[in-house]
Design an enzyme around this catalytic site. Structure first.
Site, PDB file in Angstrom:
ATOM      1  N   ASN A  70       0.848  -1.195   0.000  1.00 19.12           N
ATOM      2  CA  ASN A  70       0.000   0.000   0.000  1.00 19.12           C
ATOM      3  C   ASN A  70       0.884   1.246   0.000  1.00 19.12           C
ATOM      4  O   ASN A  70       2.111   1.152  -0.002  1.00 19.12           O
ATOM      5  CB  ASN A  70      -0.955  -0.016   1.199  1.00 19.12           C
ATOM      6  N   ASP A  86      -4.524  -6.309   5.354  1.00 25.24           N
ATOM      7  CA  ASP A  86      -5.562  -7.103   6.002  1.00 25.24           C
ATOM      8  C   ASP A  86      -5.609  -8.523   5.451  1.00 25.24           C
ATOM      9  O   ASP A  86      -6.060  -9.440   6.125  1.00 25.24           O
ATOM     10  CB  ASP A  86      -6.931  -6.434   5.810  1.00 25.24           C
ATOM     11  N   LYS A  93       7.764 -17.504 -10.590  1.00 23.35           N
ATOM     12  CA  LYS A  93       7.135 -16.302 -11.149  1.00 23.35           C
ATOM     13  C   LYS A  93       5.898 -16.705 -11.960  1.00 23.35           C
ATOM     14  O   LYS A  93       5.978 -17.611 -12.798  1.00 23.35           O
ATOM     15  CB  LYS A  93       8.155 -15.571 -12.025  1.00 23.35           C
ATOM     16  N   PHE A 119      -4.288   3.618  14.793  1.00 27.75           N
ATOM     17  CA  PHE A 119      -4.478   4.632  13.760  1.00 27.75           C
ATOM     18  C   PHE A 119      -5.618   4.180  12.865  1.00 27.75           C
ATOM     19  O   PHE A 119      -5.781   2.985  12.633  1.00 27.75           O
ATOM     20  CB  PHE A 119      -3.191   4.807  12.923  1.00 27.75           C
TER      21      PHE A 119
END
Ligand code: CTP
Length: 400
Positions: free
Chosen positions: A215, A284, A294, A328
């Site tokens: 993220n 999450d 790969k 947070f």
């Protein structure tokens, strides 16, 4: 950089002795002056072989001093007058010879005499810089121990490549690190004796050997909190996901990659911790199984099956011996209800909420603090200023 409250109006004598690292002292002087400190530079004769007084005079806006017999001071006592309103003498770089002379209490040039003549209220901080063999020599080590025993704070030296081409311990700490050490010196130790555990940054969940789910968290908010807590005297462990940031001065950093790694590192470092601040943007979900090869683009669509990660904060806060836990909540909408909801559901005394448009990844942030007494919006500010305000709030709640 704007003026820094802890340094604004402080009077600092910057001593420069004769080492190559003297050129870095110019940057250090600039950082201190920009932060609002009054910086007066004292150079040894040898320093003059590496840097010029004009540079420091221009940066500090003050005359540079290098002579014990200088008659510019009104009463002609430069060694007394310069120290009387100084709160700190910082010697950077401090050569092996400079430290030897300080350890012996010599007074045959201006810098050594200033150190000897200084008031008890004027601290001495020394940033050694020399060849690694000189640093390791028993005589230098003896001098360092003596200086520390006499009350000086020794910052560094760092390890790495040296001007002489050798590699080892002896490099002067970088100006930004020395600046941090000065800032820490002048910060009231409101969190002395407290142990903080802080998570920061994103996590990265492996899809295959070259791809991850991550993220946009930069880690800056968590790092700013770790830095501010360490400055205020706390013992800080920072469990960090992958970021481009340097470990803050005085902080013990544990590097992790995935949410699972972060969970393990938090549990290992939880012992005797007073405050846990979970700033990390923890993934999450993670792929059910990371492919060990790969993944090739053979098909038009690709479905990844994800499984939920453990909630680290909820796990810590739910323990019978839980430390003071701070969460947070970065939300895209409905901040009040989501942040307060997280505070209640995760059993947290404090949640710091922000709208993602206001903070994620940037230098500034706008946050609202949620505790048992309601919500407390803070004005928009740099993450460093916000970190200070959050710690002040935590200190108040800890005292209640
Ligand atoms: N957190 C955590 N472990 C997780 C997820 C979140 O410790 N697996 C912590 C974060 O560090 C933060 C708080 O929980 O302090 C809230 O995180 P956030 O991602 O905003 O909320 P979630 O609880 O994950 O809920 P949602 O994603 O549905 O908003």
């Amino acid at each position: 950089m704007k003026s820094v409250p802890e340094l604004s109006g402080r009077s600092i004598l910057l001593g420069i002795s004769g080492g190559v690292a003297a050129y870095k002292a110019a940057e250090l002087a600039r950082l201190l002056v920009k932060a609002g400190a009054r910086v007066r530079v004292v150079m040894t004769e040898a320093a003059g072989h590496f840097v010029g007084a004009a540079t420091f005079q221009a940066i500090t806006g003050e005359p540079v001093w290098d002579d014990l017999w200088d008659v510019r001071m009104p009463n002609g006592m430069t060694h007394i007058d310069l120290t009387r309103d100084a709160q700190l003498i910082l010697i950077a770089p401090a050569t092996a010879d400079c430290m030897a002379r300080l350890a012996q209490g010599r007074a045959d040039d201006l810098l050594s005499t200033l150190c000897l003549a200084r008031d008890a209220s004027c601290a001495l901080m020394v940033a050694p810089a020399m060849n690694r063999q000189m640093w390791e020599h028993p005589a230098t080590q003896r001098n360092v121990r003596q200086l520390a025993a006499d009350g000086a704070q020794i910052v560094g030296p760092a390890a790495g490549e040296q001007a002489c081409g050798e590699v080892g311990q002896g490099r002067m700490e970088e100006p930004a690190t020395l600046f941090e050490a000065v800032l820490a010196h002048f910060t009231p130790k409101s969190l002395a004796g407290r142990r903080f555990l802080i998570t920061a940054g994103p996590t990265a969940e492996a899809i295959d050997p070259v791809r991850v789910i991550t993220n946009l968290s930069s880690g800056r908010m968590g790092y700013a909190l770790a830095c501010a807590a360490a400055r205020a005297g706390a013992q800080v462990t920072l469990v960090s996901g992958p970021t481009a940031l340097e470990a803050p001065f005085g902080v013990d950093r544990v590097d992790v990659v995935s949410a699972g790694d972060m969970h393990g590192a938090v549990l290992r470092n939880l012992n005797a911790c007073d405050v846990f601040i979970s700033v990390a943007a923890v993934a999450d979900y993670r792929p059910v199984a990371a492919s060990d090869r790969k993944i090739k683009k053979n098909a038009d669509t690709l479905t990844l099956e994800l499984v939920r990660n453990a909630d680290i904060l909820a796990d810590v806060a739910g323990r019978p011996d839980a430390p003071f836990c701070v969460g947070f909540a970065a939300e895209s909408h409905d901040l009040d209800s989501y942040a307060e909801g997280k505070r209640i559901s995760k059993k947290l005394p404090l949640v710091v909420g922000n709208l993602v448009a206001d903070g994620l990844g940037g230098d500034d942030n706008q946050v609202v603090l949620y505790d048992a007494n309601g919500s407390h919006p803070l004005p928009r500010a740099s993450k460093v200023t916000i970190a200070r305000a959050i710690l002040d709030h935590i200190s108040r709640l800890l005292k209640d």
